[in-house]
Design a protein around this motif. Structure first.
Motif, PDB file in Angstrom:
ATOM      1  N   HIS A 211       1.029  -1.084  -0.093  1.00 44.09           N
ATOM      2  CA  HIS A 211       0.202   0.024   0.047  1.00 44.09           C
ATOM      3  C   HIS A 211       0.765   1.252   0.059  1.00 44.09           C
ATOM      4  O   HIS A 211       0.516   2.123  -0.798  1.00 44.09           O
TER       5      HIS A 211
ATOM      6  N   GLY B 262      -4.353   2.671   0.795  1.00 42.34           N
ATOM      7  CA  GLY B 262      -5.281   1.801   1.520  1.00 42.34           C
ATOM      8  C   GLY B 262      -6.596   1.953   1.220  1.00 42.34           C
ATOM      9  O   GLY B 262      -7.121   2.910   0.381  1.00 42.34           O
TER      10      GLY B 262
ATOM     11  N   ASN C  64     -12.274   6.655  -0.822  1.00 40.91           N
ATOM     12  CA  ASN C  64     -13.571   7.587  -0.542  1.00 40.91           C
ATOM     13  C   ASN C  64     -13.106   8.848  -0.872  1.00 40.91           C
ATOM     14  O   ASN C  64     -12.343   9.654  -0.778  1.00 40.91           O
TER      15      ASN C  64
ATOM     16  N   GLY D 271      -7.808  -2.780   8.381  1.00 39.41           N
ATOM     17  CA  GLY D 271      -6.891  -3.172   9.484  1.00 39.41           C
ATOM     18  C   GLY D 271      -6.032  -2.234  10.227  1.00 39.41           C
ATOM     19  O   GLY D 271      -5.533  -2.576  11.113  1.00 39.41           O
TER      20      GLY D 271
ATOM     21  N   GLY E 217     -18.170  -2.475   3.511  1.00 40.95           N
ATOM     22  CA  GLY E 217     -19.057  -1.215   4.309  1.00 40.95           C
ATOM     23  C   GLY E 217     -18.739   0.189   3.555  1.00 40.95           C
ATOM     24  O   GLY E 217     -19.746   0.948   3.386  1.00 40.95           O
ATOM     25  N   GLY E 218     -17.494   0.283   3.357  1.00 45.01           N
ATOM     26  CA  GLY E 218     -16.881   1.633   3.218  1.00 45.01           C
ATOM     27  C   GLY E 218     -17.693   2.137   1.861  1.00 45.01           C
ATOM     28  O   GLY E 218     -18.391   3.356   1.955  1.00 45.01           O
TER      29      GLY E 218
HETATM   30  O1  KG4 Z   1      -6.960  -2.061   1.998  1.00 42.59           O
HETATM   31  P1  KG4 Z   1      -8.071  -2.578   1.989  1.00 42.59           P
HETATM   32  O2  KG4 Z   1      -8.614  -3.234   0.632  1.00 42.59           O
HETATM   33  O3  KG4 Z   1      -8.069  -3.962   2.935  1.00 42.59           O
HETATM   34  C1  KG4 Z   1      -7.279  -3.988   4.055  1.00 42.59           C
HETATM   35  O4  KG4 Z   1      -5.901  -4.104   4.001  1.00 42.59           O
HETATM   36  O5  KG4 Z   1      -7.940  -3.851   4.950  1.00 42.59           O
HETATM   37  O6  KG4 Z   1      -9.068  -1.845   2.957  1.00 42.59           O
HETATM   38  C2  KG4 Z   1     -10.487  -2.482   2.982  1.00 42.59           C
HETATM   39  C3  KG4 Z   1     -11.174  -1.364   3.862  1.00 42.59           C
HETATM   40  C4  KG4 Z   1     -12.610  -1.792   4.104  1.00 42.59           C
HETATM   41  O7  KG4 Z   1     -12.750  -1.384   5.830  1.00 42.59           O
HETATM   42  C5  KG4 Z   1     -13.336  -0.878   3.399  1.00 42.59           C
HETATM   43  O8  KG4 Z   1     -14.755  -0.840   3.663  1.00 42.59           O
HETATM   44  C6  KG4 Z   1     -12.561   0.228   3.363  1.00 42.59           C
HETATM   45  O9  KG4 Z   1     -11.480  -0.265   3.097  1.00 42.59           O
HETATM   46  N1  KG4 Z   1     -13.192   0.916   2.153  1.00 42.59           N
HETATM   47  C7  KG4 Z   1     -13.711   2.256   1.990  1.00 42.59           C
HETATM   48  C8  KG4 Z   1     -14.224   2.602   0.675  1.00 42.59           C
HETATM   49  N2  KG4 Z   1     -13.710   1.661  -0.024  1.00 42.59           N
HETATM   50  C9  KG4 Z   1     -13.206   0.603   0.807  1.00 42.59           C
HETATM   51  N3  KG4 Z   1     -13.944   3.061   3.142  1.00 42.59           N
HETATM   52  C10 KG4 Z   1     -14.498   4.259   3.003  1.00 42.59           C
HETATM   53  N4  KG4 Z   1     -14.819   4.639   1.672  1.00 42.59           N
HETATM   54  C11 KG4 Z   1     -14.521   3.797   0.627  1.00 42.59           C
HETATM   55  N5  KG4 Z   1     -15.044   4.196  -0.751  1.00 42.59           N
END
Ligand code: KG4
Ligand code: ZN
Length: 344
Positions: free
Chosen positions: A116, A266, A271, A139, A180-181
């Motif tokens: 990342h 990340g 967002n 995480g 969720g995001g």
């Molecule tokens: O980096 P990632 O794909 O996986 C990890 O290493 O955790 O991040 C996933 C996280 C999830 O909590 C997801 O809800 C959040 O990123 N996420 C967002 C958005 N797209 C993904 N949070 C807020 N707004 C978004 N558009």
């Protein structure tokens, strides 16, 4: 020309990618597992590990085919070796080891967080070290001064939940589904960010860290009151997260004066409200702002292949006995944050 095969399997995305040293993504294949985890409302580690075991090799084969190459044309194999759900990490890492041995190629064990952290440099050749990175995912929520490959100074972390976790829990509370995001972000567009009064934990404090547990509880109470529309809850929650991220990042910029750019990476970096607020913050400090394209923000294998490129160029490869690590901080020297490891 150096060509690297990258493998990612640390959470709920299985992915394989081929990236060359000119930053061309020659192939990228990704299989999500949303349907498999949906009935449980969250990622189930064992289900994830099994799905990685099924999907990883077909994705590797497909990626090689897409790029029109064979394993012999690859210069090295980079696999995520942690941190993450250990069953999944082991599937990807052991696959990488087996391919490296079979093809007699070097192995590069990549820290998922480094994937990342360096992903903005895959997208933007002009991005130089050192830069201040806000790394916000499901995480993790950290501010890091990135001074070079493998050179990370952690300036802040979360003392309870990660930002993405807060988004996921809010989505779960409102029964919006996974992931969720994006669901919260979509509904927030229809709501009023000022409708619900919510706390901004640690705002304006000298402590450098993040905290989202109190915000999550406040959203729960507001929801239970029955007074608010889900769209208003989402918009108000998202605004609170934006305010916290911006405030903490502003504080870190005052400390990390050597930073030549502000970068966000990340999953949470996908967002749009968060990106826009950080862009303004960077402009206020006269710094360029970089955020990778949305698909490169969430988990993928191109960022692992790219981190592999950066390491390979510096001669950093690993033995076939390299361990899979459920925990693997980017800055091993970082002081423990108050409450770190204590989950609300
Ligand atoms: O980096 P990632 O794909 O996986 C990890 O290493 O955790 O991040 C996933 C996280 C999830 O909590 C997801 O809800 C959040 O990123 N996420 C967002 C958005 N797209 C993904 N949070 C807020 N707004 C978004 N558009
Ligand atoms: Zn991630």
């Amino acid at each position: 020309m150096t060509l690297i095969l990258g493998l990612e399997s640390s959470c709920d995305e299985t992915a394989a990618a081929l990236v060359d040293d000119l930053r061309v993504i020659r192939a990228h294949r990704l299989a999500g597992q949303e349907a498999a985890h949906a009935p449980y409302g969250g990622v189930v580690p064992e289900i994830a590990a099994r799905a990685h075991a099924e999907m990883m090799m077909p994705l590797v084969e497909a990626a090689l085919k897409d790029a029109g190459v064979t394993l012999n044309d690859v210069d090295a194999i980079a696999a995520t070796a942690g941190p993450g759900l250990i069953g999944g990490v082991m599937v990807g890492l052991v696959t990488g080891k087996a391919l490296a041995m079979a093809a007699n190629k070097p192995l590069i064990a990549v820290n998922h967080l480094e994937g990342h952290a360096l992903s903005p440099r895959l997208d933007n050749p002009d991005l130089q070290f050192p830069y201040l990175l806000l790394l916000a995912s499901g995480g993790h929520c950290q501010l890091l001064l990135v001074s070079g490959v493998g050179q990370y100074r952690r300036l802040a972390t979360t003392i309870d939940d990660a930002a993405g976790e807060a988004f996921d829990k809010t989505a779960k509370l409102l029964r919006l589904g996974m992931p969720g995001g994006p669901k919260v972000e979509a509904l927030a567009r229809e709501g009023n960010p000022k409708a619900v009064k919510l706390p901004r934990p640690l705002l304006n404090t000298d402590e450098p860290h993040f905290s989202f547990a109190g915000l999550k509880s406040a959203v729960l109470r507001a929801h239970q009151s029955g007074l608010y529309q889900p769209a208003d809850l989402c918009a108000s929650f998202q605004q609170a997260v934006v305010d916290c991220l911006v405030d903490r990042t502003r504080r870190a910029l005052a400390v990390a004066v050597e930073a030549t750019a502000l970068v966000v990476a990340g999953g949470v970096a996908a967002n749009q409200s968060i990106r826009a607020a950080l862009m303004t913050l960077a402009a206020d400090h006269g710094l360029p702002f970089h955020a990778p394209p949305l698909w490169l923000c969430t988990d993928n294998a191109a960022m692992i292949a790219w981190a592999g490129q950066e390491r390979f160029a510096l001669g950093m490869t690993d033995g076939l006995d390299v361990p899979a690590r459920p925990r693997w901080p980017l800055d091993a020297q970082a002081e423990k944050a108050r409450g770190a490891g204590v989950k609300a």
